[in-house]
Design a protein around this motif. Structure first.
Motif, short mmCIF file in Angstrom:
data_model
loop_
_atom_site.label_atom_id
_atom_site.label_comp_id
_atom_site.label_asym_id
_atom_site.label_seq_id
_atom_site.Cartn_x
_atom_site.Cartn_y
_atom_site.Cartn_z
N GLU A 121 -3.16 25.97 -6.12
CA GLU A 121 -2.18 25.00 -5.63
C GLU A 121 -1.74 24.00 -6.69
O GLU A 121 -2.50 23.71 -7.61
CB GLU A 121 -2.69 24.30 -4.36
CG GLU A 121 -3.87 23.41 -4.57
CD GLU A 121 -3.49 21.94 -4.69
OE1 GLU A 121 -2.30 21.59 -4.70
OE2 GLU A 121 -4.40 21.13 -4.82
N PHE A 123 -7.65 26.35 -3.59
CA PHE A 123 -6.89 26.47 -2.35
C PHE A 123 -6.79 25.08 -1.75
O PHE A 123 -7.81 24.46 -1.45
CB PHE A 123 -7.61 27.40 -1.36
CG PHE A 123 -7.64 28.83 -1.82
CD1 PHE A 123 -6.63 29.71 -1.45
CD2 PHE A 123 -8.66 29.30 -2.63
CE1 PHE A 123 -6.66 31.03 -1.89
CE2 PHE A 123 -8.70 30.61 -3.07
CZ PHE A 123 -7.69 31.47 -2.69
N TYR A 156 0.34 24.23 2.57
CA TYR A 156 0.90 25.56 2.40
C TYR A 156 -0.18 26.64 2.39
O TYR A 156 -1.35 26.39 2.21
CB TYR A 156 1.74 25.66 1.13
CG TYR A 156 2.80 24.60 1.01
CD1 TYR A 156 3.88 24.57 1.89
CD2 TYR A 156 2.70 23.61 0.05
CE1 TYR A 156 4.85 23.59 1.79
CE2 TYR A 156 3.67 22.62 -0.07
CZ TYR A 156 4.73 22.61 0.81
OH TYR A 156 5.67 21.65 0.73
N LYS A 157 0.24 27.84 2.58
CA LYS A 157 -0.64 29.00 2.46
C LYS A 157 -0.48 29.50 1.03
O LYS A 157 0.61 29.80 0.60
CB LYS A 157 -0.21 30.08 3.44
CG LYS A 157 -0.12 29.61 4.88
CD LYS A 157 -1.20 30.24 5.69
CE LYS A 157 -1.05 29.95 7.16
NZ LYS A 157 -1.48 28.66 7.58
N GLN A 158 -1.56 29.59 0.29
CA GLN A 158 -1.48 29.98 -1.10
C GLN A 158 -1.83 31.45 -1.28
O GLN A 158 -2.92 31.80 -1.75
CB GLN A 158 -2.39 29.08 -1.96
CG GLN A 158 -1.86 27.68 -2.09
CD GLN A 158 -2.74 26.69 -1.35
OE1 GLN A 158 -3.93 26.78 -1.37
NE2 GLN A 158 -2.11 25.74 -0.71
N TRP A 159 -0.89 32.31 -0.90
CA TRP A 159 -1.11 33.74 -1.04
C TRP A 159 -1.26 34.11 -2.50
O TRP A 159 -2.04 35.00 -2.85
CB TRP A 159 0.04 34.54 -0.41
CG TRP A 159 0.37 34.11 0.98
CD1 TRP A 159 1.57 33.62 1.42
CD2 TRP A 159 -0.49 34.10 2.13
NE1 TRP A 159 1.50 33.33 2.76
CE2 TRP A 159 0.26 33.61 3.22
CE3 TRP A 159 -1.82 34.46 2.34
CZ2 TRP A 159 -0.29 33.48 4.50
CZ3 TRP A 159 -2.35 34.33 3.61
CH2 TRP A 159 -1.58 33.85 4.66
N HIS A 186 -12.21 24.76 -2.72
CA HIS A 186 -11.49 24.42 -1.48
C HIS A 186 -12.38 23.55 -0.60
O HIS A 186 -13.59 23.47 -0.80
CB HIS A 186 -11.04 25.67 -0.72
CG HIS A 186 -12.16 26.55 -0.24
ND1 HIS A 186 -12.95 26.24 0.84
CD2 HIS A 186 -12.60 27.74 -0.69
CE1 HIS A 186 -13.83 27.20 1.03
NE2 HIS A 186 -13.65 28.13 0.10
N HIS A 240 -11.47 25.43 4.97
CA HIS A 240 -11.01 26.77 4.58
C HIS A 240 -12.16 27.79 4.52
O HIS A 240 -11.94 28.94 4.14
CB HIS A 240 -10.35 26.71 3.20
CG HIS A 240 -8.96 26.16 3.21
ND1 HIS A 240 -8.60 25.00 3.85
CD2 HIS A 240 -7.84 26.61 2.62
CE1 HIS A 240 -7.33 24.77 3.67
NE2 HIS A 240 -6.84 25.72 2.92
N ALA A 281 -11.46 31.04 6.69
CA ALA A 281 -10.30 31.80 6.25
C ALA A 281 -10.53 32.46 4.89
O ALA A 281 -9.97 33.52 4.61
CB ALA A 281 -9.08 30.89 6.18
#
Length: 151
Positions: A10, A83, A87-90, A110, A114, A117
């Protein structure tokens, strides 16, 4: 020994600066992706030409950014993937998987929210940290054998 560390993930907080400043005096060389969000998003069309379709606009940028990212991860001794909450950090998950597939020493960073996930990503890491300062202490220990001061 100089440790090459790639800082992925990120771009919305100061975690990279906290690590690089905390590691001052250690024999560490840092590398990272382009963290200017607009430049990263628009590099493909700025260099290769405009695209009317957003998919191809993004695709051109992703491919050019991948040149830098792949080189940084491949050259690294340690890859740190952050992470964040926003936002989602694909892309960060992809970078972690790429680093793991290359057999790189992986540190995942993170918060506790998280944990579920990212359980598969965490399982591929050699360390999972919650704060940038913990990453600095890992690097310090790896390079010097020194534990953090208690107190």
């Amino acid at each position: 020994m100089t440790l090459k560390v790639y800082l992925s993930g990120e771009i919305h907080t100061d975690w990279r600066e906290r690590i690089t400043e905390g590691a001052e005096g250690l024999d560490v060389a840092f590398d990272a992706p382009v963290t200017d969000h607009a430049a990263s998003d628009d590099c493909g069309v700025a260099i290769l030409g405009a695209e009317p379709d957003k998919y191809w606009h993004d695709h051109k940028g992703a491919m050019i950014n991948a040149i830098r990212t792949r080189k940084g991860i491949e050259d690294a001794d340690v890859v740190v993937v952050r992470f964040g909450d926003k936002y989602k950090q694909w892309n960060a998950a992809f970078d972690a998987g790429y680093a793991a597939a290359l057999g790189k020493s992986l540190i995942v960073l993170h918060g506790p929210d998280h944990q579920h996930a990212l359980k598969e990503v965490d399982a591929a890491a050699l360390a999972v940290a919650e704060r940038p300062e913990q990453v600095v202490e890992i690097l310090r220990y790896v390079l010097t054998g020194a534990l953090p001061r208690q107190g």
